[in-house]
Design a protein around this motif. Sequence first.
Motif, mmCIF file in Angstrom:
data_model
loop_
_atom_site.group_PDB
_atom_site.id
_atom_site.type_symbol
_atom_site.label_atom_id
_atom_site.label_comp_id
_atom_site.label_asym_id
_atom_site.label_seq_id
_atom_site.Cartn_x
_atom_site.Cartn_y
_atom_site.Cartn_z
ATOM 1 N N PHE A 260 0.839 -1.200 0.000
ATOM 2 C CA PHE A 260 0.000 0.000 0.000
ATOM 3 C C PHE A 260 0.877 1.255 0.000
ATOM 4 O O PHE A 260 0.627 2.202 -0.770
ATOM 5 C CB PHE A 260 -0.912 -0.003 1.231
ATOM 6 C CG PHE A 260 -1.476 1.346 1.581
ATOM 7 C CD1 PHE A 260 -2.574 1.856 0.912
ATOM 8 C CD2 PHE A 260 -0.884 2.123 2.572
ATOM 9 C CE1 PHE A 260 -3.091 3.120 1.219
ATOM 10 C CE2 PHE A 260 -1.389 3.377 2.899
ATOM 11 C CZ PHE A 260 -2.482 3.875 2.210
ATOM 12 N N TYR A 261 1.900 1.264 0.837
ATOM 13 C CA TYR A 261 2.743 2.457 0.955
ATOM 14 C C TYR A 261 3.485 2.731 -0.350
ATOM 15 O O TYR A 261 3.603 3.890 -0.784
ATOM 16 C CB TYR A 261 3.725 2.294 2.105
ATOM 17 C CG TYR A 261 4.571 3.523 2.345
ATOM 18 C CD1 TYR A 261 3.973 4.717 2.756
ATOM 19 C CD2 TYR A 261 5.939 3.499 2.161
ATOM 20 C CE1 TYR A 261 4.743 5.864 2.970
ATOM 21 C CE2 TYR A 261 6.707 4.631 2.375
ATOM 22 C CZ TYR A 261 6.111 5.813 2.788
ATOM 23 O OH TYR A 261 6.865 6.946 2.983
ATOM 24 N N ALA A 262 3.957 1.679 -0.998
ATOM 25 C CA ALA A 262 4.644 1.864 -2.287
ATOM 26 C C ALA A 262 3.700 2.483 -3.309
ATOM 27 O O ALA A 262 4.093 3.384 -4.081
ATOM 28 C CB ALA A 262 5.187 0.531 -2.779
ATOM 29 N N ALA A 263 2.455 2.018 -3.335
ATOM 30 C CA ALA A 263 1.479 2.584 -4.280
ATOM 31 C C ALA A 263 1.160 4.036 -3.910
ATOM 32 O O ALA A 263 1.038 4.903 -4.800
ATOM 33 C CB ALA A 263 0.193 1.747 -4.266
ATOM 34 N N TRP A 264 1.036 4.314 -2.636
ATOM 35 C CA TRP A 264 0.789 5.689 -2.172
ATOM 36 C C TRP A 264 1.932 6.614 -2.601
ATOM 37 O O TRP A 264 1.695 7.704 -3.138
ATOM 38 C CB TRP A 264 0.636 5.682 -0.653
ATOM 39 C CG TRP A 264 0.985 6.964 0.046
ATOM 40 C CD1 TRP A 264 2.177 7.290 0.635
ATOM 41 C CD2 TRP A 264 0.130 8.107 0.237
ATOM 42 N NE1 TRP A 264 2.125 8.548 1.190
ATOM 43 C CE2 TRP A 264 0.889 9.084 0.956
ATOM 44 C CE3 TRP A 264 -1.177 8.415 -0.129
ATOM 45 C CZ2 TRP A 264 0.357 10.322 1.317
ATOM 46 C CZ3 TRP A 264 -1.708 9.654 0.228
ATOM 47 C CH2 TRP A 264 -0.955 10.585 0.930
ATOM 48 N N VAL A 265 3.165 6.188 -2.374
ATOM 49 C CA VAL A 265 4.322 7.015 -2.736
ATOM 50 C C VAL A 265 4.311 7.304 -4.240
ATOM 51 O O VAL A 265 4.527 8.444 -4.694
ATOM 52 C CB VAL A 265 5.639 6.345 -2.311
ATOM 53 C CG1 VAL A 265 6.859 7.047 -2.939
ATOM 54 C CG2 VAL A 265 5.753 6.324 -0.797
#
Length: 269
Positions: A260-265
């Motif tokens: 999720f965090y990678a997609a958010w970034v």
Amino acid sequence: MPVLLTTPRTRLAAAAFVARHGDVFAVFDAATQDSGNVSYGVRAGGERFFVKTAGDPDDPRPFLAHDGRVALLRNGVRLACSTAHRALPPLRHVVEAADGPIVVYDWVDGDLIGTPRDRRDDPASAYARFRALGGAEAVAALDDVFDLHVALARRGWIASDLYDGSLIYDFDTRRIDIVDLDHYRDGPFTNDMGRLFGSTRFMAPEEHALGARIDERTTVFTLGRLIQQLLPSAAPAVAAVAARACAPAPEQRYAAVAAFYAAWVGAAR
């Protein structure tokens, strides 16, 4: 060094010990929240602290009995000891009192973003003010929240009872702090309550289903809801990340907080 940071245990009750060894400038009790805990803002030794206790053992009003509140405080201590992060107020000390632990954290300045429903549309509320921030500032704040949860997930912690009332934002310094994570649990677990603790606005469907699996995908849902609640003018790419994170079926979400965090970034930066 103040007594509040050096005493390992006391025969006094928590409230009496705090009153004796610090200048109490704020009290958070049944007038401000319904957990049964009683917390204090305390000055001692030239510093300010947030001091959390399990409250009155004989108070019959809280949903959770005193021994349950004590267990949650100790769980919060374990979490704080497991992870250091700029958005997590440092744990300074624990005093064992006659009626349970006195947990001493650094005090943090700012406003609690969580706001009662009848005040959320008030432009002066912290909730409305945060939602009205420029995109880059709000994104930077939420990035700290998400980065912390990547670190917590690495250590096996699953978010529980995370909502906008867990976020303190200093509008002057642009700093966000995440507080009151006592309900987080180790690793995947089975919903043993039916409706878990939390704010309905941020809870995944499985948090309402007895016997359901609660895992990182549940944390992902709540993080996605933070985007949807606090970034009302999110860019389409960011909105798409939040929509996937908040898919009703867990298997349709990001499988891990790190994903999720990678997609958010990728979407936000």
